[in-house]
Design an enzyme around this catalytic site. Structure first.
Site, short mmCIF file in Angstrom:
data_model
loop_
_atom_site.label_atom_id
_atom_site.label_comp_id
_atom_site.label_asym_id
_atom_site.label_seq_id
_atom_site.Cartn_x
_atom_site.Cartn_y
_atom_site.Cartn_z
NE ARG A 88 -3.61 2.08 2.88
CZ ARG A 88 -4.87 2.37 2.56
NH1 ARG A 88 -5.54 1.54 1.79
NH2 ARG A 88 -5.45 3.46 3.01
CB ILE A 103 -5.78 5.61 -1.20
CG1 ILE A 103 -5.62 4.10 -1.08
CG2 ILE A 103 -5.02 6.31 -0.10
CD1 ILE A 103 -4.18 3.63 -1.28
CB SER A 104 -11.10 3.61 0.45
OG SER A 104 -11.89 4.27 -0.50
CB ALA A 105 -10.36 3.50 5.66
N PRO A 106 -8.31 1.08 4.75
CG PRO A 106 -6.19 0.51 5.56
CD PRO A 106 -7.21 1.61 5.58
#
Length: 683
Positions: A313, A345-348
């Site tokens: 990531r 970039i979205s939260a995991p």
């Protein structure tokens, strides 16, 4: 009065001897003086607060000779005996004050010895998080404690962009870290953690027994004030930390919804937050992330778990702190001219949830709408290998170029980033086995469905009405579509193109920073409603009680369906605004009127509860508040939090008129589609 009389110790209260002590210099007690004082008091229990440039000291036995010695050694400049007046009511009564004294004495020697040492704020967050967890607070209640602390501190201007994201990510790590295993901790750290653990448990017990004379969260916020004071954390840093704690609990991933008053003249920096987690290598951080997501249930299948372990990531976030890259938070990558985030970039956990919903398999052809940095596409590329391919589409040339670069450096040879309107799809390579939207939509992009293979699956975060949205996984069901998965999720909306989701934030006039989210389908007078909070209010309580741990999502879904304009988020704070959460509230709209949710706390034979209320403002305040309260009662009587979970169906074109459900209120018509909610009543 003789000069020496001012140094006579005051009358003892609660068994404590009390004095105010001052030291040389304008900065208050120095590190040297603090250590000298701590050493001379080593034979007895004591606690202190930092006040008026010195210390207000409370000791178990008279310490006059100790202080005289410090003055003689020129460590202290003078001291005065005082009367100790414990803040008994602030700490919840005499029983709560006894717990406070025990914690004060356990923490004071270490806090005093560490005067001037770096990391004081971070140590405080770790210890206070221990206290809040063992007091039995859920994440929203923890956020409310931070919000209460923020209300007691000066206003601040929060950070924006990547600075905000890094600070929030660091705060989130501290709030969720295992304090007991802090690396390179001081020798007495374990005892301090134990003291905060015991205090939390004892306060919870008092609250459960009804023996606190003040709300538990208010008491805990007062403990936070004293803990930061003992640690010597400046008041502006306390304000910044309170904002971060509230933001971690309540804010969505789109913008900074501040729960304290803002001042354009404040220069408080909320970004300095040290890292106290053990992992520093990206591979270790990635393993920690995967383990968290597996433990939380967001990652379930071996294929998705393996993809998360393999794709780096941090490689898709060049220039971003590695800890921030792997924290449970979104990371913004682009802002508009006003500073609002328009791509991230979205939260995991969100990425993992959608990957599991999508169910991509080796050999699949996948279309992704919303390339961002290319990270999600790289995960998809791993899932469809060998033999599969991923096309990821974005409307911004700079994002496409960045994604291409990141994907190439990561060796994702089966992923292609292209410039285009995601809502229009990419027909050149249709049909696709899977189509995934990583941006939100107000309706189903109709042209996308023609590009899906007969047995394909569409994952789409779609607004139901107003601010209420879910991530739907649709598959064909005859001439309609049904959900095979549905999860709570909120995404940055589609921009430009054929399915632009028009979203307007209305800043409320007057003091504070309250905003109202509005969307194109809502009947709302945006100009008139700007001043609605300045109009007289109408308050109604529903009698419906929520208890600790009860979810709000099903009430929100019900109100979004049955109210003509659904529900809108209304974040922020201002005098007289009493929302049901620290971040703000959910509001029903009607032209130039609104009615927002509030709560009042109580206790009955089953324990603590929060009764849901509604506060209306505007020309139709009374009618709207009564309507919303009535629907809350209807939901509680027919569904509540114990009814079976709903399922969803969707249809377009001629098929939409044939799509019906038992309750016509659960039929939601959009420009292109009809969505119905099949929701059995509680038996």
């Amino acid at each position: 009065m003789k000069d020496e009389d001012e140094r006579l110790p005051g009358a003892a209260e609660e068994g404590w001897w009390s004095a105010s002590v001052w030291f040389a210099g304008e900065a208050g007690v120095s590190s040297h003086a603090a250590q000298a004082l701590c050493s001379t008091l080593a034979d007895q229990r004591f606690h202190f607060v930092r006040k008026d440039g010195g210390l207000r000291l409370r000791t178990q036995h008279c310490a006059a000779h100790h202080l005289d010695a410090l003055v003689a050694d020129q460590v202290a400049t003078r001291w005065v005996g005082t009367v100790y007046e414990p803040e008994t009511e602030a700490f919840g009564g005499s029983a709560g004050m006894a717990i406070a004294h025990a914690l004060f004495c356990a923490d004071s020697p270490s806090a005093l010895m560490e005067t001037g040492a770096p990391g004081a704020r971070e140590r405080c967050v770790l210890l206070l998080s221990v206290l809040l967890r063992h007091a039995g607070l859920d994440p929203f209640e923890v956020g409310d404690v931070w919000t209460k602390l923020g209300a007691l501190r000066p206003p601040l201007t929060p950070p924006a962009g990547s600075a905000r994201d890094s600070a929030v990510a660091a705060m989130r790590r501290l709030m969720n870290a295992d304090a007991q295993h802090r690396p390179n901790a001081e020798a007495d750290w374990a005892e301090r953690v134990t003291a905060f653990t015991d205090a939390g448990r004892r306060l919870r017990s008092l609250a459960d027994q009804g023996r606190l004379t003040r709300g538990l969260r208010a008491v805990l916020a007062h403990h936070a004030v004293f803990a930061f004071n003992r640690a010597g954390v400046p008041i502006d840093q306390q304000a910044a930390t309170a904002w971060l704690g509230s933001h971690v609990a309540f804010a969505d991933r789109q913008d900074a919804d501040v729960s304290t008053h803002l001042s354009a003249h404040s220069t408080t920096d909320a970004t300095r937050m040290e890292t106290m987690t053990s992992a520093t290598d990206p591979a270790d951080l990635r393993d920690e992330l995967v383990n968290r997501l597996v433990g939380s249930g967001h990652l379930r299948t071996p294929e998705a778990i393996a993809a998360f372990r393999e794709v780096q990531r941090d490689r898709f976030l060049p220039g971003v702190d590695q800890h921030a890259a792997y924290a449970e938070d979104a990371v913004s990558i682009k802002h508009d001219d006003t500073g609002d985030m328009i791509s991230c970039i979205s939260a995991p956990s969100i990425v993992a949830t959608q990957l599991e919903q999508l169910g991509a398999r080796p050999g699949h052809r996948v279309l992704e709408a919303g390339a961002a940095t290319g990270y999600n596409a790289a995960l998809l590329g791993r899932l469809v290998a060998p033999g599969g391919h991923v096309w990821t589409v974005d409307v911004d040339q700079d994002l496409v170029e960045g994604a291409r670069k990141n994907l190439a450096e990561a060796g994702a040879s089966n992923v292609t980033a292209v410039l285009g309107d995601g809502a229009a799809g990419w027909p050149d390579h249709a049909p696709y086995d899977r189509i995934q939207f990583t941006v939100g939509a107000g309706d189903v992009p109709a042209r996308i469905l023609d590009q899906l293979a007969p047995h394909g699956r569409l994952v789409l975060p779609m607004r139901i009405r107003g601010s209420i949205s879910r991530s739907f996984a649709f598959e064909r069901d005859g001439d309609a579509w049904k959900t095979v998965s549905c999860e709570m999720a909120t995404f940055i909306p589609l921009r430009k193109g054929v399915c632009d989701d028009v979203y307007t934030r209305v800043p409320m006039a007057g003091e504070g920073n309250v905003l109202l989210e509005t969307f194109s389908e809502q009947d709302v007078d945006r100009e008139a409603i700007r001043t609605v909070l300045d109009q007289q209010q109408a308050k109604v309580y529903s009698g419906v009680k929520f208890r600790q741990g009860d979810p709000w999502e099903w009430l929100y879904l019900y109100l979004a369906a049955v109210l003509p304009n659904g529900l809108s988020r209304m974040p922020g704070a201002r005098p007289g605004f009493t929302p049901h959460f620290g971040w703000g509230s959910m509001a029903a709209l009607d032209g130039g009127s609104l009615a927002y949710l509030t709560v009042r706390e109580g206790e009955d034979a089953q324990g603590r509860f929060w009764e849901i209320g509604v506060i209306g403002h505007g020309p139709c305040a009374d009618e709207l508040a009564e309507q919303v309260a009535g629907e809350i009662v209807a939901w509680d009587e027919g569904w509540g939090n114990t009814a079976p979970s709903p399922t969803f169906r969707m249809a377009l074109g001629e098929a939409r008129d044939r799509l019906k459900t038992n309750d016509p209120r659960f039929v939601i018509d959009k420009p292109h589609s009809r969505l119905v909610i099949d929701w059995p009543r509680r038996s």
